[in-house]
Design a protein around this motif. Structure first.
Motif, mmCIF file in Angstrom:
data_model
loop_
_atom_site.group_PDB
_atom_site.id
_atom_site.type_symbol
_atom_site.label_atom_id
_atom_site.label_comp_id
_atom_site.label_asym_id
_atom_site.label_seq_id
_atom_site.Cartn_x
_atom_site.Cartn_y
_atom_site.Cartn_z
ATOM 1 N N ASP A 68 -1.871 -62.968 -94.399
ATOM 2 C CA ASP A 68 -1.975 -61.651 -93.764
ATOM 3 C C ASP A 68 -1.283 -61.591 -92.403
ATOM 4 O OD1 ASP A 68 -3.712 -63.198 -92.302
ATOM 5 O OD2 ASP A 68 -5.499 -62.010 -92.727
ATOM 6 N N GLN A 69 -0.857 -62.736 -91.877
ATOM 7 C CA GLN A 69 -0.107 -62.747 -90.621
ATOM 8 C C GLN A 69 1.384 -62.499 -90.850
ATOM 9 O OE1 GLN A 69 -2.123 -66.766 -89.394
ATOM 10 N NE2 GLN A 69 -1.109 -65.936 -87.580
ATOM 11 N N ILE A 70 1.850 -62.747 -92.071
ATOM 12 C CA ILE A 70 3.278 -62.714 -92.359
ATOM 13 C C ILE A 70 3.785 -61.274 -92.440
ATOM 14 C CG2 ILE A 70 5.064 -63.335 -94.034
ATOM 15 C CD1 ILE A 70 3.322 -65.760 -94.761
ATOM 16 N N GLN A 71 4.838 -60.998 -91.693
ATOM 17 C CA GLN A 71 5.431 -59.667 -91.651
ATOM 18 C C GLN A 71 6.598 -59.518 -92.619
ATOM 19 O OE1 GLN A 71 3.942 -57.218 -89.521
ATOM 20 N NE2 GLN A 71 2.516 -58.933 -89.707
ATOM 21 N N GLY A 72 7.181 -60.643 -93.017
ATOM 22 C CA GLY A 72 8.299 -60.574 -93.949
ATOM 23 C C GLY A 72 9.165 -61.810 -93.863
ATOM 24 N N ILE A 73 10.276 -61.770 -94.575
ATOM 25 C CA ILE A 73 11.200 -62.895 -94.645
ATOM 26 C C ILE A 73 12.530 -62.516 -94.003
ATOM 27 C CG2 ILE A 73 12.020 -62.188 -96.935
ATOM 28 C CD1 ILE A 73 12.361 -65.154 -97.622
ATOM 29 N N TRP A 74 13.130 -63.476 -93.328
ATOM 30 C CA TRP A 74 14.455 -63.260 -92.732
ATOM 31 C C TRP A 74 15.511 -63.739 -93.708
ATOM 32 C CZ3 TRP A 74 18.079 -66.920 -90.344
ATOM 33 C CH2 TRP A 74 19.159 -66.276 -89.710
ATOM 34 N N LYS A 75 16.452 -62.856 -94.056
ATOM 35 C CA LYS A 75 17.478 -63.182 -95.045
ATOM 36 C C LYS A 75 18.853 -63.416 -94.412
ATOM 37 C CE LYS A 75 15.194 -60.604 -98.758
ATOM 38 N NZ LYS A 75 15.338 -59.542 -99.796
ATOM 39 N N GLY A 76 18.887 -63.518 -93.111
ATOM 40 C CA GLY A 76 20.152 -63.804 -92.440
ATOM 41 C C GLY A 76 20.718 -62.645 -91.642
ATOM 42 N N GLY A 77 20.123 -61.463 -91.747
ATOM 43 C CA GLY A 77 20.644 -60.308 -91.015
ATOM 44 C C GLY A 77 20.266 -60.353 -89.538
ATOM 45 N N PHE A 109 16.542 -58.812 -88.654
ATOM 46 C CA PHE A 109 15.961 -57.839 -89.576
ATOM 47 C C PHE A 109 15.081 -58.571 -90.583
ATOM 48 C CE2 PHE A 109 19.961 -56.086 -88.029
ATOM 49 C CZ PHE A 109 19.506 -54.891 -87.501
ATOM 50 N N ILE A 110 13.805 -58.217 -90.564
ATOM 51 C CA ILE A 110 12.804 -58.860 -91.409
ATOM 52 C C ILE A 110 12.544 -57.976 -92.630
ATOM 53 C CG2 ILE A 110 10.488 -59.827 -91.482
ATOM 54 C CD1 ILE A 110 12.451 -61.204 -89.503
ATOM 55 N N HIS A 111 12.620 -58.565 -93.809
ATOM 56 C CA HIS A 111 12.426 -57.818 -95.047
ATOM 57 C C HIS A 111 11.015 -58.047 -95.605
ATOM 58 C CE1 HIS A 111 16.776 -56.828 -95.690
ATOM 59 N NE2 HIS A 111 16.875 -57.827 -94.825
ATOM 60 N N LYS A 112 10.412 -56.959 -96.041
ATOM 61 C CA LYS A 112 9.092 -57.049 -96.649
ATOM 62 C C LYS A 112 9.168 -57.926 -97.889
ATOM 63 C CE LYS A 112 5.304 -54.121 -98.288
ATOM 64 N NZ LYS A 112 4.880 -52.719 -98.557
ATOM 65 N N THR A 113 8.162 -58.771 -98.098
ATOM 66 C CA THR A 113 8.184 -59.681 -99.234
ATOM 67 C C THR A 113 6.767 -59.969 -99.719
ATOM 68 O OG1 THR A 113 9.018 -61.819 -100.005
ATOM 69 C CG2 THR A 113 8.052 -61.756 -97.805
ATOM 70 N N GLU A 114 6.666 -60.455 -100.921
ATOM 71 C CA GLU A 114 5.382 -60.893 -101.458
ATOM 72 C C GLU A 114 5.188 -62.352 -101.053
ATOM 73 O OE1 GLU A 114 5.173 -60.208 -105.643
ATOM 74 O OE2 GLU A 114 5.969 -58.167 -105.475
ATOM 75 N N THR A 115 4.076 -62.625 -100.385
ATOM 76 C CA THR A 115 3.861 -63.961 -99.835
ATOM 77 C C THR A 115 3.786 -65.033 -100.934
ATOM 78 O OG1 THR A 115 1.470 -63.501 -99.792
ATOM 79 C CG2 THR A 115 2.713 -63.106 -97.771
ATOM 80 N N GLU A 116 3.385 -64.641 -102.146
ATOM 81 C CA GLU A 116 3.297 -65.622 -103.229
ATOM 82 C C GLU A 116 4.668 -66.186 -103.594
ATOM 83 O OE1 GLU A 116 2.315 -62.070 -104.485
ATOM 84 O OE2 GLU A 116 0.986 -62.449 -102.782
ATOM 85 N N LYS A 117 5.714 -65.433 -103.273
ATOM 86 C CA LYS A 117 7.065 -65.863 -103.630
ATOM 87 C C LYS A 117 7.722 -66.732 -102.558
ATOM 88 C CE LYS A 117 8.018 -61.832 -106.551
ATOM 89 N NZ LYS A 117 8.911 -60.672 -106.779
ATOM 90 N N LEU A 118 7.039 -66.909 -101.422
ATOM 91 C CA LEU A 118 7.620 -67.703 -100.333
ATOM 92 C C LEU A 118 7.630 -69.181 -100.688
ATOM 93 C CD1 LEU A 118 5.973 -65.910 -97.276
ATOM 94 C CD2 LEU A 118 8.370 -65.760 -98.014
#
Length: 208
Positions: free
Chosen positions: A129-138, A70-79
């Protein structure tokens, strides 16, 4: 009457459970399908969460082949370095870990990624713009393989069409037997009323 009520109640419970199971699945699938048409450049998701099926073992042991993540939407600046992100590469979803963040020729950040099980980093850096989100372990182990199978003709027949068909046949059978018993009970009641009526009339005749 009690047996009839129990069967009707059981039928209602099973019907309700199937509705609870299928309706959310159908609604979520519709939302995912609509989102995939509205935004073909992005993974479809619901409420900011995007399911993705893992097709390789590049992130083992954290993520296994066939898992649903499960990929969570995120702000790329925070990666940051160490985050596991999902990005699109030629339309394919890739879930890898950020090992470095650099500036591209356009001055925008580029993310260097690598699979935990891979010896080398990915060939191309990833743009924001390629990034779909961050994986948080789910993740759900093996569910991705099951979903892929369910998308095949055989899978749809076994897991969707056949269960629905069996339920409808079972429900029709329950209703048929209930109606048949109700008809028998009605006939018995009418026979009893007729017998009582005849007995009453015979009694009047005897008195006369």
């Amino acid at each position: 009457m009690n047996r009839k009520r129990k069967k009707i109640t059981l039928s209602g419970i099973i019907g309700g459970l199937l509705c609870l199971l299928f309706i959310p699945v159908i609604v979520i699938n519709l939302v995912l399908i609509i989102n995939s048409y509205i935004n073909p450049e992005e993974l479809p998701g619901v409420l900011g969460i995007k399911p993705a099926i893992v097709l390789s073992g590049s992130m083992e042991p954290a993520i296994q082949t066939g898992d649903l993540v499960f990929i969570h939407k995120t702000e790329t600046e925070k990666l940051r370095v160490g985050d596991v992100i999902c990005y699109l590469d030629s339309g394919a979803a890739v879930t890898h870990r950020i090992i470095a963040v650099t500036d591209g020729e356009d001055g925008l950040p580029r993310y260097i990624t690598k699979g935990d099980a891979n010896d080398a980093e990915d060939h191309l850096s990833v743009a924001a713009d390629q990034i779909q989100g961050i994986w948080k372990g789910g993740r759900i182990s093996g569910l991705g393989n099951a979903l892929l199978f369910m998308q095949t003709t055989t899978g749809m027949l076994l897991f969707i069409v056949l269960p629905l068909l069996l339920f409808f046949i079972w429900d029709i059978g329950i209703r048929y037997h209930s109606d048949k018993k109700e008809a028998v009970s009605r006939a018995e009641l009418e026979a009893e009323l007729s017998a009582l009526k005849a007995e009453k009339e015979n009694g009047k005749t005897a008195e006369q």
